[in-house]
Every structure is written in structure tokens, then in C-alpha cells.
Design a protein around this motif. Structure first.
Motif, PDB file in Angstrom:
ATOM      1  N   TRP A  97     -57.565 -41.403 101.761  1.00 34.47           N
ATOM      2  CA  TRP A  97     -57.430 -42.641 100.987  1.00 34.47           C
ATOM      3  C   TRP A  97     -57.390 -42.394  99.478  1.00 34.47           C
ATOM      4  O   TRP A  97     -56.654 -43.062  98.757  1.00 34.47           O
ATOM      5  N   THR A 106     -62.373 -45.715  90.549  1.00 35.62           N
ATOM      6  CA  THR A 106     -63.014 -45.651  91.857  1.00 35.62           C
ATOM      7  C   THR A 106     -64.412 -45.082  91.662  1.00 35.62           C
ATOM      8  O   THR A 106     -64.563 -43.947  91.215  1.00 35.62           O
ATOM      9  N   SER A 146     -54.212 -42.296  96.993  1.00 34.62           N
ATOM     10  CA  SER A 146     -53.522 -43.561  96.732  1.00 34.62           C
ATOM     11  C   SER A 146     -54.291 -44.443  95.748  1.00 34.62           C
ATOM     12  O   SER A 146     -53.798 -45.494  95.348  1.00 34.62           O
ATOM     13  N   GLN A 147     -55.476 -44.025  95.344  1.00 30.93           N
ATOM     14  CA  GLN A 147     -56.322 -44.827  94.468  1.00 30.93           C
ATOM     15  C   GLN A 147     -56.472 -44.238  93.072  1.00 30.93           C
ATOM     16  O   GLN A 147     -57.272 -44.725  92.278  1.00 30.93           O
ATOM     17  N   HIS A 168     -56.596 -46.368  89.934  1.00 32.42           N
ATOM     18  CA  HIS A 168     -57.711 -47.317  89.851  1.00 32.42           C
ATOM     19  C   HIS A 168     -58.985 -46.586  89.453  1.00 32.42           C
ATOM     20  O   HIS A 168     -59.130 -45.392  89.709  1.00 32.42           O
TER      21      HIS A 168
END
Length: 132
Positions: free
Chosen positions: A32, A41, A35-36, A39
Motif C-alpha cells: 500500500w 502518512t 501509492s501513498q 500524502h
């Protein structure tokens, strides 16, 4: 699954490195995270995604990946930035933003520390290799 990387980039998969027992609990998170990158996180968000406490997540990362969750995300960001700089004509500022850095200066410092050269020198070196 990682696609084959170009040039001198290593063929390494963190998913393969953690395919043992308890470390399997990280696989969903490891899949995951790429793909972040654009952002912010937090460790708390990562722990929630992996269904672990923050302390357990940090312990598993250090044990199986040799870094804290935050260090791991920074590594992913910098390696993605290197790939983008190698493959495109995007501006350094745009690359920094795409991989989740708030400003170019923090990106430049992190890139220089990790790779030993500034992003601009890296791009210049890439240009010489292509024309050599």
C-alpha cells in the motif's frame, strides 16, 4: 509486484524480504505504501492499516526491514524521486512534491544525504550518461 527497473537500479523487493512468519503482517502495508507517497502518512495510519499497535509495527519494521516505519517511507520517497529524475524531464520541485516533500529544500537535503549528491547534480550526471 515490482516491474523491472532500468539501468543500474537494483532488483529488490521488500515483499520478498519479509515473507516469513510474523513479518507477513507487514505485506499489505508494504504493498500500500508506494501509492501513498504523495500524502503525509503517519505511523499511526500505517499501524491502523496493518492492524497493529504503533509499537508492534515499529518493532516489526526494525526486525524485518532494518528501519523504523518513518525511515522506510522516506527511503521509498527518495527512491521514487530517483526513478522520476532518471526517467522524466519533470522539474526538481515537481518531483519533490510528487513524492511527498513539503518543500524543495527538505527534499534536496534528504536526497543529498541518502544518495551523496544533490538532485540537480544527479540529473546532470544522468544527462551525461545518456549522451555518452
Amino acid at each position: 509486484m515490482y516491474l523491472q527497473r532500468s539501468g543500474q537500479q537494483t532488483q529488490y523487493s521488500d515483499l520478498l524480504a519479509i515473507q516469513t512468519g510474523e513479518s507477513q503482517r507487514l505485506s499489505t502495508l508494504i504493498e500500500w505504501l508506494p501509492s501513498q507517497l504523495h500524502h503525509t502518512t503517519t505511523v499511526a495510519q500505517m499501524a491502523e492499516k496493518a492492524c497493529l499497535s504503533e509499537r508492534q509495527l515499529t518493532r516489526l519494521f526494525k526486525s524485518h526491514l532494518g528501519s523504523s516505519p518513518s525511515q522506510y517511507v522516506r527511503k521509498l520517497r527518495l527512491e521514487r524521486a530517483r526513478d522520476l529524475l532518471s526517467q522524466s524531464q519533470a522539474s526538481l520541485t515537481n518531483v519533490a512534491t510528487k513524492v511527498g516533500f513539503n518543500n524543495y529544500d527538505s527534499f534536496r537535503r534528504a536526497f543529498s544525504q541518502y544518495f551523496g549528491v544533490s538532485p540537480s547534480v544527479f540529473v546532470q550526471h544522468q544527462g551525461r550518461e545518456e549522451h555518452a
